[in-house]
Design an enzyme around this catalytic site. Sequence first.
Site, PDB file in Angstrom:
ATOM      1  N   ASP A 189       0.866  -1.189   0.000  1.00  0.00           N
ATOM      2  CA  ASP A 189       0.000   0.000   0.000  1.00  0.00           C
ATOM      3  C   ASP A 189       0.900   1.235   0.000  1.00  0.00           C
ATOM      4  OD1 ASP A 189      -3.263   0.200   0.948  1.00  0.00           O
ATOM      5  OD2 ASP A 189      -2.088   2.057   0.983  1.00  0.00           O
ATOM      6  N   GLY A 200      -5.979   1.752  -5.998  1.00  0.00           N
ATOM      7  CA  GLY A 200      -6.540   2.633  -7.025  1.00  0.00           C
ATOM      8  C   GLY A 200      -7.499   3.595  -6.363  1.00  0.00           C
ATOM      9  N   SER A 204     -14.764  -2.365 -11.593  1.00  0.00           N
ATOM     10  CA  SER A 204     -15.930  -1.713 -10.992  1.00  0.00           C
ATOM     11  C   SER A 204     -17.141  -1.790 -11.909  1.00  0.00           C
ATOM     12  CB  SER A 204     -15.604  -0.241 -10.728  1.00  0.00           C
ATOM     13  OG  SER A 204     -16.782   0.472 -10.403  1.00  0.00           O
ATOM     14  N   HIS A 246     -18.708   0.602 -12.613  1.00  0.00           N
ATOM     15  CA  HIS A 246     -18.695   1.826 -13.412  1.00  0.00           C
ATOM     16  C   HIS A 246     -18.043   1.629 -14.786  1.00  0.00           C
ATOM     17  CE1 HIS A 246     -20.624   3.946 -10.218  1.00  0.00           C
ATOM     18  NE2 HIS A 246     -19.759   3.405  -9.369  1.00  0.00           N
ATOM     19  N   TYR A 248     -13.213   7.526 -14.122  1.00  0.00           N
ATOM     20  CA  TYR A 248     -12.960   6.363 -13.247  1.00  0.00           C
ATOM     21  C   TYR A 248     -13.337   5.076 -13.991  1.00  0.00           C
ATOM     22  CZ  TYR A 248     -13.872   3.170  -9.289  1.00  0.00           C
ATOM     23  OH  TYR A 248     -13.903   2.098  -8.444  1.00  0.00           O
ATOM     24  N   SER A 262     -21.316  -2.165  -4.788  1.00  0.00           N
ATOM     25  CA  SER A 262     -21.170  -1.267  -3.628  1.00  0.00           C
ATOM     26  C   SER A 262     -20.720  -2.093  -2.433  1.00  0.00           C
ATOM     27  CB  SER A 262     -22.502  -0.576  -3.324  1.00  0.00           C
ATOM     28  OG  SER A 262     -22.995   0.084  -4.472  1.00  0.00           O
ATOM     29  N   ARG A 267     -30.618   2.049  -4.189  1.00  0.00           N
ATOM     30  CA  ARG A 267     -29.718   1.486  -5.230  1.00  0.00           C
ATOM     31  C   ARG A 267     -28.911   0.317  -4.678  1.00  0.00           C
ATOM     32  NH1 ARG A 267     -24.221   2.611  -6.734  1.00  0.00           N
ATOM     33  NH2 ARG A 267     -23.858   1.881  -8.872  1.00  0.00           N
TER      34      ARG A 267
HETATM   35  C1  15L Z   1     -17.245   2.072  -7.057  1.00  0.00           C
HETATM   36  O1  15L Z   1     -16.573   1.477  -7.884  1.00  0.00           O
HETATM   37  C2  15L Z   1     -16.674   3.156  -6.232  1.00  0.00           C
HETATM   38  O2  15L Z   1     -15.321   2.963  -5.946  1.00  0.00           O
HETATM   39  C3  15L Z   1     -17.451   3.380  -4.960  1.00  0.00           C
HETATM   40  O3  15L Z   1     -17.070   4.648  -4.468  1.00  0.00           O
HETATM   41  C4  15L Z   1     -18.968   3.355  -5.202  1.00  0.00           C
HETATM   42  O4  15L Z   1     -19.343   4.412  -6.028  1.00  0.00           O
HETATM   43  C5  15L Z   1     -19.362   2.056  -5.870  1.00  0.00           C
HETATM   44  O5  15L Z   1     -18.596   1.846  -7.036  1.00  0.00           O
HETATM   45  C6  15L Z   1     -20.856   2.057  -6.234  1.00  0.00           C
HETATM   46  O6  15L Z   1     -21.186   2.034  -7.418  1.00  0.00           O
HETATM   47  O7  15L Z   1     -21.670   2.089  -5.298  1.00  0.00           O
END
Ligand code: 15L
Length: 265
Positions: free
Chosen positions: A31, A71, A109, A111, A134, A163, A172
């Site tokens: 880390d 990250g 993620s 995202h 991101y 999450s 959500r």
């Molecule tokens: C993620 O990838 C993020 O790091 C976290 O902060 C949240 O936003 C999570 O997704 C989410 O979608 O709840």
Amino acid sequence: MRVLVTGAAGSIGQVVTAGLGALGHEVVGLDLAPAPEGVDLAWHVVDCTDPDAVDEAFEAQPLDAVVHLAGYPDELDLPGSLASHVITTAALLDAMLAHRVGRIVYASSNHAVGRTPRRDLVGTDARPRPDTFYGVGKVAAEAVLSLYADRYGIDAVACRIGSFLPRPETVRNLSTWLSHDDCVRMVEAALTTPAPGFGVLYGISANTDAWWDLEPGRALGYQPQDDAASYADDIAPRPEDEAEAAHVGGPFAGETFYRPALPRA
Ligand code: 15L
């Protein structure tokens, strides 16, 4: 297995290092920060964007696998996001090749597909559809993993985490929650599933209202046990719930999300 966990001092890192240790793995932490108080592990204080420092950490002991959790977990400008997610992943993969480490589990993620409109269950064959820089960083990091799997035979499993929370907090989260115990189950499965090549799974619990398909994860041995629905009665509705349900990325995909790269009006 002796496993190097990057981002080991972070919220997911602390749960994963403890969980893998309890399952009998030998964990080596890495880390930017020193080991948290009470964590008694071999530990490297290293910035994963620095390939020489990463290589030195690999030199210190033999390893069987890497779990890359390091990250920045939120929006940055594009160069920052690429450094945080892509450059770090490439530095680890190069060290893995140099030191003959054959397996990486990556904290991708939701995202990466966050701008997908919320309609049907999203599979791992969905078009990469990031909602933020991101998310772009996560998509690109997955592409680097895929390249090293194809070119060098590295086994790489990208876990698109929803999450990660002790318990769901919003409407959500009833769809996106990943419990602490399921997170450990997910990482253990991704570490031990035989010869995945490049694999992708959705890192959520067995939520009744899941937005992502759990089958690709099950095929890789991830059997989630928890369900956000058991907390549904504790969750108070909020005005933003409807907007957060428009795209699977929730607030990151919203029109008002902070976008540092947009020119000023
Ligand atoms: C993620 O990838 C993020 O790091 C976290 O902060 C949240 O936003 C999570 O997704 C989410 O979608 O709840």
